[in-house]
Design a protein around this motif. Structure first.
Motif, PDB file in Angstrom:
ATOM      1  N   GLY A   1      58.591  38.762  41.774  1.00 22.23           N
ATOM      2  CA  GLY A   1      59.112  37.487  42.247  1.00 22.23           C
ATOM      3  C   GLY A   1      59.130  36.352  41.246  1.00 22.23           C
ATOM      4  N   GLY A   2      58.699  36.610  40.024  1.00 21.14           N
ATOM      5  CA  GLY A   2      58.767  35.560  39.018  1.00 21.14           C
ATOM      6  C   GLY A   2      57.516  35.455  38.176  1.00 21.14           C
ATOM      7  N   LEU A   3      57.418  34.380  37.392  1.00 23.42           N
ATOM      8  CA  LEU A   3      56.294  34.148  36.508  1.00 23.42           C
ATOM      9  C   LEU A   3      55.130  33.548  37.288  1.00 23.42           C
ATOM     10  CD1 LEU A   3      58.247  32.467  33.549  1.00 23.42           C
ATOM     11  CD2 LEU A   3      57.920  34.913  34.018  1.00 23.42           C
ATOM     12  N   LEU A   4      53.918  33.868  36.889  1.00 18.39           N
ATOM     13  CA  LEU A   4      52.760  33.216  37.500  1.00 18.39           C
ATOM     14  C   LEU A   4      52.806  31.729  37.181  1.00 18.39           C
ATOM     15  CD1 LEU A   4      49.810  35.689  36.818  1.00 18.39           C
ATOM     16  CD2 LEU A   4      50.957  35.245  38.988  1.00 18.39           C
ATOM     17  N   ARG A   5      52.602  30.925  38.206  1.00 14.50           N
ATOM     18  CA  ARG A   5      52.693  29.489  38.008  1.00 14.50           C
ATOM     19  C   ARG A   5      51.554  28.985  37.112  1.00 14.50           C
ATOM     20  NH1 ARG A   5      55.951  26.008  39.939  1.00 14.50           N
ATOM     21  NH2 ARG A   5      56.781  27.300  41.609  1.00 14.50           N
TER      22      ARG A   5
ATOM     23  N   TYR B   1      64.783  24.678  42.840  1.00 18.48           N
ATOM     24  CA  TYR B   1      63.397  24.500  43.286  1.00 18.48           C
ATOM     25  C   TYR B   1      62.897  23.062  43.143  1.00 18.48           C
ATOM     26  CZ  TYR B   1      63.931  29.507  42.685  1.00 18.48           C
ATOM     27  OH  TYR B   1      64.407  30.797  42.754  1.00 18.48           O
ATOM     28  N   ASN B   2      63.796  22.151  42.761  1.00 14.95           N
ATOM     29  CA  ASN B   2      63.441  20.732  42.632  1.00 14.95           C
ATOM     30  C   ASN B   2      62.239  20.521  41.713  1.00 14.95           C
ATOM     31  OD1 ASN B   2      63.969  17.997  43.239  1.00 14.95           O
ATOM     32  ND2 ASN B   2      62.317  17.978  44.771  1.00 14.95           N
ATOM     33  N   GLU B   3      62.224  21.266  40.602  1.00 20.26           N
ATOM     34  CA  GLU B   3      61.124  21.175  39.645  1.00 20.26           C
ATOM     35  C   GLU B   3      61.651  20.644  38.308  1.00 20.26           C
ATOM     36  OE1 GLU B   3      59.032  24.869  39.310  1.00 20.26           O
ATOM     37  OE2 GLU B   3      58.454  24.898  41.425  1.00 20.26           O
ATOM     38  N   PRO B   4      61.287  19.432  37.941  1.00 19.59           N
ATOM     39  CA  PRO B   4      61.728  18.880  36.654  1.00 19.59           C
ATOM     40  C   PRO B   4      61.187  19.690  35.485  1.00 19.59           C
ATOM     41  CG  PRO B   4      60.884  17.142  38.110  1.00 19.59           C
ATOM     42  CD  PRO B   4      60.501  18.453  38.720  1.00 19.59           C
ATOM     43  N   GLY B   5      61.892  19.629  34.349  1.00 21.96           N
ATOM     44  CA  GLY B   5      61.501  20.424  33.191  1.00 21.96           C
ATOM     45  C   GLY B   5      61.577  19.651  31.883  1.00 21.96           C
ATOM     46  N   ILE B   6      60.848  20.170  30.878  1.00 20.22           N
ATOM     47  CA  ILE B   6      60.830  19.611  29.526  1.00 20.22           C
ATOM     48  C   ILE B   6      61.313  20.687  28.560  1.00 20.22           C
ATOM     49  CG2 ILE B   6      59.395  18.629  27.692  1.00 20.22           C
ATOM     50  CD1 ILE B   6      57.346  17.886  29.910  1.00 20.22           C
ATOM     51  N   PHE B   7      62.240  20.337  27.675  1.00 24.26           N
ATOM     52  CA  PHE B   7      62.750  21.268  26.671  1.00 24.26           C
ATOM     53  C   PHE B   7      62.478  20.679  25.292  1.00 24.26           C
ATOM     54  CE2 PHE B   7      65.672  23.442  23.914  1.00 24.26           C
ATOM     55  CZ  PHE B   7      65.855  24.699  24.470  1.00 24.26           C
ATOM     56  N   VAL B   8      61.608  21.329  24.516  1.00 29.03           N
ATOM     57  CA  VAL B   8      61.320  20.896  23.150  1.00 29.03           C
ATOM     58  C   VAL B   8      62.206  21.702  22.210  1.00 29.03           C
ATOM     59  CG1 VAL B   8      59.567  20.653  21.359  1.00 29.03           C
ATOM     60  CG2 VAL B   8      58.927  20.351  23.774  1.00 29.03           C
ATOM     61  N   ALA B   9      63.146  21.019  21.559  1.00 24.60           N
ATOM     62  CA  ALA B   9      64.128  21.679  20.694  1.00 24.60           C
ATOM     63  C   ALA B   9      63.705  21.528  19.244  1.00 24.60           C
ATOM     64  CB  ALA B   9      65.509  21.084  20.907  1.00 24.60           C
TER      65      ALA B   9
ATOM     66  N   GLY C   1      57.330  13.986  36.280  1.00 25.57           N
ATOM     67  CA  GLY C   1      56.671  14.962  37.163  1.00 25.57           C
ATOM     68  C   GLY C   1      57.030  16.395  36.838  1.00 25.57           C
ATOM     69  N   ALA C   2      57.130  16.708  35.552  1.00 25.28           N
ATOM     70  CA  ALA C   2      57.581  18.046  35.138  1.00 25.28           C
ATOM     71  C   ALA C   2      56.663  19.145  35.658  1.00 25.28           C
ATOM     72  CB  ALA C   2      57.665  18.111  33.612  1.00 25.28           C
ATOM     73  N   ARG C   3      57.300  20.279  36.017  1.00 22.30           N
ATOM     74  CA  ARG C   3      56.558  21.463  36.452  1.00 22.30           C
ATOM     75  C   ARG C   3      56.822  22.655  35.537  1.00 22.30           C
ATOM     76  NH1 ARG C   3      55.058  22.007  41.629  1.00 22.30           N
ATOM     77  NH2 ARG C   3      53.687  23.597  40.709  1.00 22.30           N
ATOM     78  N   ARG C   4      57.892  22.562  34.729  1.00 23.09           N
ATOM     79  CA  ARG C   4      58.273  23.643  33.824  1.00 23.09           C
ATOM     80  C   ARG C   4      58.488  23.073  32.425  1.00 23.09           C
ATOM     81  NH1 ARG C   4      62.009  27.953  37.131  1.00 23.09           N
ATOM     82  NH2 ARG C   4      60.963  27.727  39.148  1.00 23.09           N
ATOM     83  N   ALA C   5      58.277  23.934  31.406  1.00 21.09           N
ATOM     84  CA  ALA C   5      58.468  23.470  30.032  1.00 21.09           C
ATOM     85  C   ALA C   5      58.919  24.622  29.147  1.00 21.09           C
ATOM     86  CB  ALA C   5      57.179  22.865  29.478  1.00 21.09           C
TER      87      ALA C   5
ATOM     88  N   GLY D   1      49.517  22.028  34.353  1.00 24.93           N
ATOM     89  CA  GLY D   1      50.248  22.550  35.506  1.00 24.93           C
ATOM     90  C   GLY D   1      51.706  22.846  35.199  1.00 24.93           C
ATOM     91  N   LEU D   2      51.987  23.169  33.927  1.00 30.47           N
ATOM     92  CA  LEU D   2      53.348  23.515  33.522  1.00 30.47           C
ATOM     93  C   LEU D   2      53.475  25.031  33.386  1.00 30.47           C
ATOM     94  CD1 LEU D   2      53.789  20.830  30.725  1.00 30.47           C
ATOM     95  CD2 LEU D   2      55.057  20.899  32.880  1.00 30.47           C
ATOM     96  N   THR D   3      54.475  25.592  34.027  1.00 30.06           N
ATOM     97  CA  THR D   3      54.834  26.984  33.777  1.00 30.06           C
ATOM     98  C   THR D   3      55.793  26.956  32.599  1.00 30.06           C
ATOM     99  OG1 THR D   3      54.680  27.390  36.154  1.00 30.06           O
ATOM    100  CG2 THR D   3      55.726  29.100  34.808  1.00 30.06           C
ATOM    101  N   SER D   4      55.424  27.620  31.500  1.00 25.18           N
ATOM    102  CA  SER D   4      56.184  27.414  30.279  1.00 25.18           C
ATOM    103  C   SER D   4      56.653  28.686  29.609  1.00 25.18           C
ATOM    104  CB  SER D   4      55.394  26.564  29.284  1.00 25.18           C
ATOM    105  OG  SER D   4      54.038  26.843  29.324  1.00 25.18           O
ATOM    106  N   VAL D   5      57.760  28.537  28.896  1.00 19.73           N
ATOM    107  CA  VAL D   5      58.372  29.596  28.107  1.00 19.73           C
ATOM    108  C   VAL D   5      58.392  29.162  26.655  1.00 19.73           C
ATOM    109  CG1 VAL D   5      60.554  30.768  27.590  1.00 19.73           C
ATOM    110  CG2 VAL D   5      59.788  30.564  29.971  1.00 19.73           C
ATOM    111  N   LEU D   6      57.835  29.985  25.790  1.00 21.43           N
ATOM    112  CA  LEU D   6      57.850  29.743  24.353  1.00 21.43           C
ATOM    113  C   LEU D   6      58.719  30.816  23.717  1.00 21.43           C
ATOM    114  CD1 LEU D   6      53.962  29.407  23.871  1.00 21.43           C
ATOM    115  CD2 LEU D   6      55.552  27.611  24.585  1.00 21.43           C
ATOM    116  N   THR D   7      59.741  30.445  23.002  1.00 19.41           N
ATOM    117  CA  THR D   7      60.593  31.461  22.383  1.00 19.41           C
ATOM    118  C   THR D   7      60.128  31.731  20.959  1.00 19.41           C
ATOM    119  OG1 THR D   7      62.254  29.980  21.416  1.00 19.41           O
ATOM    120  CG2 THR D   7      62.551  30.617  23.741  1.00 19.41           C
ATOM    121  N   CYS D   8      60.430  32.940  20.479  1.00 20.67           N
ATOM    122  CA  CYS D   8      60.112  33.265  19.089  1.00 20.67           C
ATOM    123  C   CYS D   8      61.095  34.303  18.563  1.00 20.67           C
ATOM    124  CB  CYS D   8      58.660  33.707  18.958  1.00 20.67           C
ATOM    125  SG  CYS D   8      58.342  35.420  18.789  1.00 20.67           S
TER     126      CYS D   8
END
Length: 245
Positions: A18-22, A51-59, A128-132, A165-172
């Motif tokens: 069902g998705g990533l662990l929060r 899901y009405n969850e704001p996000g942060i994207f670090v480019a 109020g970000a929940r994802r990053a 409390g951010l569920t985050s994705v780090l790319t590499c």
């Protein structure tokens, strides 16, 4: 039951209960052209839209305006999400290459983990970000230089985002033809809760995209390699199909 943060990527969440662990951090690795940035942004966009969850994207390797223009081709109006305080893009590219930036959020140079995390904390307070997303960690690794120090700094980043409390994705990035390596510096995989590998394999005269959940703690996930496509609406994973070597 541990709470999940669905990615909303068609077919993917079926592979991992069902998705990533929060409130955990995940690595998405792969060679150039495999779809890492698309996967990461789709995770944020679906968080906003579904899901009405704001996000942060670090480019760290692409200027925000290029991102906005590129993702309009998928129908994702990043500027609209920014105006609505549902998305914040940190420009960690322009100053690195000596260009001025009129972005709202700018990462200073030289790279400093503390200043980046302070900025993420400030943005989270504002929207109020929940994802990053940090796209990508590879440029941070090259800036730091030493793999052991890079591992410590990456651990600081991933752990702090989890505490926030951010569920985050780090790319590499991985170098094409690099054998079984799943990360550029060999340490990224050890500081995250899970690792998702995107492949872009040449088979005769065609390149084929596929995805593997290499590890995902606390999750009964697929151990198979599944094909996926990049469509005009983003990534679609074919969870019922397998790719055979």
């Amino acid at each position: 039951m541990l709470e999940r943060a669905p990615t909303g990527i068609p077919g993917f969440d079926e592979l991992c209960e069902g998705g990533l662990l929060r409130d955990r951090s995940y690595l998405v690795s792969g060679p150039s052209g495999s779809g890492k940035t698309i996967f990461a942004m789709q995770f944020l966009v679906n968080g906003v839209e579904n899901y009405n969850e704001p996000g942060i994207f670090v480019a760290t390797e692409e200027r925000p305006q290029h991102l906005r223009e590129h993702f309009l081709t998928f129908g994702w109006d990043l500027e609209k999400y920014e105006d609505e305080n549902m998305l914040a893009i940190v420009d960690a590219t322009s100053t690195k290459i000596g260009l001025p930036s009129d972005e709202r959020y700018i990462d200073v140079r030289p790279f400093d983990t503390r200043s980046l995390l302070d900025q993420i904390i400030t943005i989270q307070d504002e929207i109020g970000a929940r994802r990053a997303v940090v796209d990508s960690t590879t440029s941070i690794g090259f800036t730091i230089g030493d793999p052991a120090k890079f591992r410590v700094e990456l651990l600081k980043i991933s752990t702090t985002m989890e505490i926030l409390g951010l569920t985050s994705v780090l790319t590499c990035e991985v170098v094409e033809g690099g054998g079984d390596k799943i990360s550029r510096f060999g340490v990224e995989n050890f500081v995250v809760e899970g690792t998702i590998v995107l492949y872009y394999t040449r088979i005769e005269n065609t390149r084929v995209r596929s995805i593997e959940i290499f590890k995902m703690r606390g999750t009964n996930h697929s151990s198979k390699i599944h094909p996926f496509e990049i469509t005009d609406k983003g990534i679609v994973v074919y969870s019922k199909e397998e790719v055979f070597a």
